[in-house]
Design an enzyme around this catalytic site. Structure first.
Site, PDB file in Angstrom:
ATOM      1  N   LYS A  11       0.823  -1.208   0.000  1.00 60.33           N
ATOM      2  CA  LYS A  11       0.000   0.000   0.000  1.00 60.33           C
ATOM      3  C   LYS A  11       0.868   1.274   0.000  1.00 60.33           C
ATOM      4  O   LYS A  11       2.085   1.214   0.242  1.00 60.33           O
ATOM      5  CB  LYS A  11      -0.927  -0.040   1.217  1.00 60.33           C
ATOM      6  CG  LYS A  11      -1.913  -1.223   1.174  1.00 60.33           C
ATOM      7  CD  LYS A  11      -2.888  -1.166   2.332  1.00 60.33           C
ATOM      8  CE  LYS A  11      -3.867  -2.323   2.283  1.00 60.33           C
ATOM      9  NZ  LYS A  11      -4.905  -2.220   3.335  1.00 60.33           N
ATOM     10  N   TYR A  51     -12.425  -2.262  -3.665  1.00 63.63           N
ATOM     11  CA  TYR A  51     -12.908  -2.410  -2.282  1.00 63.63           C
ATOM     12  C   TYR A  51     -14.432  -2.316  -2.185  1.00 63.63           C
ATOM     13  O   TYR A  51     -14.954  -2.012  -1.113  1.00 63.63           O
ATOM     14  CB  TYR A  51     -12.254  -1.360  -1.389  1.00 63.63           C
ATOM     15  CG  TYR A  51     -10.839  -1.718  -0.956  1.00 63.63           C
ATOM     16  CD1 TYR A  51     -10.595  -2.862  -0.196  1.00 63.63           C
ATOM     17  CD2 TYR A  51      -9.754  -0.915  -1.279  1.00 63.63           C
ATOM     18  CE1 TYR A  51      -9.305  -3.197   0.217  1.00 63.63           C
ATOM     19  CE2 TYR A  51      -8.457  -1.242  -0.868  1.00 63.63           C
ATOM     20  CZ  TYR A  51      -8.253  -2.380  -0.113  1.00 63.63           C
ATOM     21  OH  TYR A  51      -6.985  -2.714   0.304  1.00 63.63           O
ATOM     22  N   ASN A 114      -2.101   0.055   6.764  1.00 61.51           N
ATOM     23  CA  ASN A 114      -1.539  -1.199   7.293  1.00 61.51           C
ATOM     24  C   ASN A 114      -0.611  -1.938   6.315  1.00 61.51           C
ATOM     25  O   ASN A 114      -0.512  -3.161   6.336  1.00 61.51           O
ATOM     26  CB  ASN A 114      -2.647  -2.102   7.826  1.00 61.51           C
ATOM     27  CG  ASN A 114      -3.611  -2.546   6.750  1.00 61.51           C
ATOM     28  OD1 ASN A 114      -3.516  -2.084   5.613  1.00 61.51           O
ATOM     29  ND2 ASN A 114      -4.514  -3.446   7.094  1.00 61.51           N
ATOM     30  N   HIS A 117      -2.060  -5.543   1.508  1.00 62.73           N
ATOM     31  CA  HIS A 117      -3.344  -6.239   1.355  1.00 62.73           C
ATOM     32  C   HIS A 117      -3.048  -7.641   0.845  1.00 62.73           C
ATOM     33  O   HIS A 117      -2.117  -7.839   0.062  1.00 62.73           O
ATOM     34  CB  HIS A 117      -4.231  -5.509   0.337  1.00 62.73           C
ATOM     35  CG  HIS A 117      -5.396  -6.345  -0.118  1.00 62.73           C
ATOM     36  ND1 HIS A 117      -6.567  -6.417   0.592  1.00 62.73           N
ATOM     37  CD2 HIS A 117      -5.539  -7.186  -1.176  1.00 62.73           C
ATOM     38  CE1 HIS A 117      -7.391  -7.264  -0.030  1.00 62.73           C
ATOM     39  NE2 HIS A 117      -6.784  -7.733  -1.106  1.00 62.73           N
ATOM     40  N   GLU A 128      -9.472 -11.110  -7.632  1.00 65.60           N
ATOM     41  CA  GLU A 128      -8.580  -9.962  -7.451  1.00 65.60           C
ATOM     42  C   GLU A 128      -7.403 -10.012  -8.436  1.00 65.60           C
ATOM     43  O   GLU A 128      -6.980  -8.966  -8.945  1.00 65.60           O
ATOM     44  CB  GLU A 128      -8.072  -9.923  -6.009  1.00 65.60           C
ATOM     45  CG  GLU A 128      -9.172  -9.555  -5.012  1.00 65.60           C
ATOM     46  CD  GLU A 128      -8.694  -9.429  -3.567  1.00 65.60           C
ATOM     47  OE1 GLU A 128      -9.471  -8.936  -2.748  1.00 65.60           O
ATOM     48  OE2 GLU A 128      -7.541  -9.829  -3.268  1.00 65.60           O
TER      49      GLU A 128
HETATM   50  P1  CMP Z   1      -7.354  -4.740   3.590  1.00 64.73           P
HETATM   51  O1  CMP Z   1      -6.923  -6.134   3.847  1.00 64.73           O
HETATM   52  O2  CMP Z   1      -6.706  -4.038   2.455  1.00 64.73           O
HETATM   53  O3  CMP Z   1      -8.938  -4.725   3.368  1.00 64.73           O
HETATM   54  C1  CMP Z   1      -9.738  -3.631   3.734  1.00 64.73           C
HETATM   55  C2  CMP Z   1      -9.009  -2.572   4.474  1.00 64.73           C
HETATM   56  O4  CMP Z   1      -9.797  -1.654   5.195  1.00 64.73           O
HETATM   57  C3  CMP Z   1      -8.154  -3.224   5.531  1.00 64.73           C
HETATM   58  O5  CMP Z   1      -7.075  -3.894   4.916  1.00 64.73           O
HETATM   59  C4  CMP Z   1      -7.776  -2.027   6.398  1.00 64.73           C
HETATM   60  O6  CMP Z   1      -6.607  -1.371   5.960  1.00 64.73           O
HETATM   61  C5  CMP Z   1      -8.935  -1.063   6.174  1.00 64.73           C
HETATM   62  N1  CMP Z   1      -9.678  -0.806   7.412  1.00 64.73           N
HETATM   63  C6  CMP Z   1      -9.810   0.400   7.999  1.00 64.73           C
HETATM   64  N2  CMP Z   1     -10.539   0.299   9.111  1.00 64.73           N
HETATM   65  C7  CMP Z   1     -10.873  -1.000   9.259  1.00 64.73           C
HETATM   66  C8  CMP Z   1     -11.608  -1.741  10.229  1.00 64.73           C
HETATM   67  N3  CMP Z   1     -12.186  -1.149  11.283  1.00 64.73           N
HETATM   68  N4  CMP Z   1     -11.737  -3.078  10.049  1.00 64.73           N
HETATM   69  C9  CMP Z   1     -11.202  -3.688   8.965  1.00 64.73           C
HETATM   70  N5  CMP Z   1     -10.487  -3.041   8.010  1.00 64.73           N
HETATM   71  C10 CMP Z   1     -10.325  -1.712   8.156  1.00 64.73           C
END
Ligand code: CMP
Length: 143
Positions: A11, A51, A114, A117, A128
């Site tokens: 990311k 998303y 974070n 993904h 995906e």
């Molecule tokens: P990702 O695995 O990319 O899929 C969805 C993303 O939403 C997740 O990683 C997080 O970076 C983001 N996100 C932000 N807030 C939340 C939350 N409360 N719970 C889950 N995903 C979240």
């Protein structure tokens, strides 16, 4: 044990930290092979579509804004149990819960930003990978 493929995204936060190589090293050391790879600055439309499953969640708009804040590195990874293995290497979604030595524990601070993904299942992985690399954008490892 099954050979699987999974979709991985480094990311914008991790790309900005210049740790693409360190993250690729972790994939490779875990036995995952990179079979497709591209850097891309996602449009809001593309990030929003990727998303779409989270469209109703309160964090959706912030997620799309973050994912379009800078370029991402997108890759398909292949290997034995690649989906679970990649999720193990990534660590928990919230870096605060991520096990020591995982990518999110080492390179991420918040659940919003974070670092990586990874697909969460076989059907998602297939969809995906096709979303980003189409039907013929993955290169089989012939040796
Ligand atoms: P990702 O695995 O990319 O899929 C969805 C993303 O939403 C997740 O990683 C997080 O970076 C983001 N996100 C932000 N807030 C939340 C939350 N409360 N719970 C889950 N995903 C979240």
């Amino acid at each position: 044990m099954t050979i699987e493929r999974t979709l991985s995204i480094i990311k914008p936060d991790a790309v900005a930290k210049n740790v693409i190589g360190e993250i690729y090293d972790r994939f490779e050391k875990a036995g995952l092979r990179i079979v497709a790879s591209r850097m891309e600055h996602l449009s809001a439309a593309k990030a929003g579509e990727f998303y779409a499953v989270h469209r109703e969640r309160p964090f959706y708009n912030d997620l799309v804004a973050f994912m379009t804040s800078g370029p991402v590195m997108i890759q398909a990874l292949e290997g034995e149990d690649a989906i679970a293995k990649n999720r193990e290497v990534m660590g928990a979604t919230n870096p605060a819960d991520a096990a020591a030595g995982t990518i999110r524990a080492d390179f991420a601070q918040t659940v919003d930003e974070n670092a990586v993904h990874g697909s969460d299942g076989l059907d998602t992985a297939r969809a995906e990978i096709e979303f980003f690399f189409g039907n013929d954008g993955v290169c089989p490892r012939t040796r």
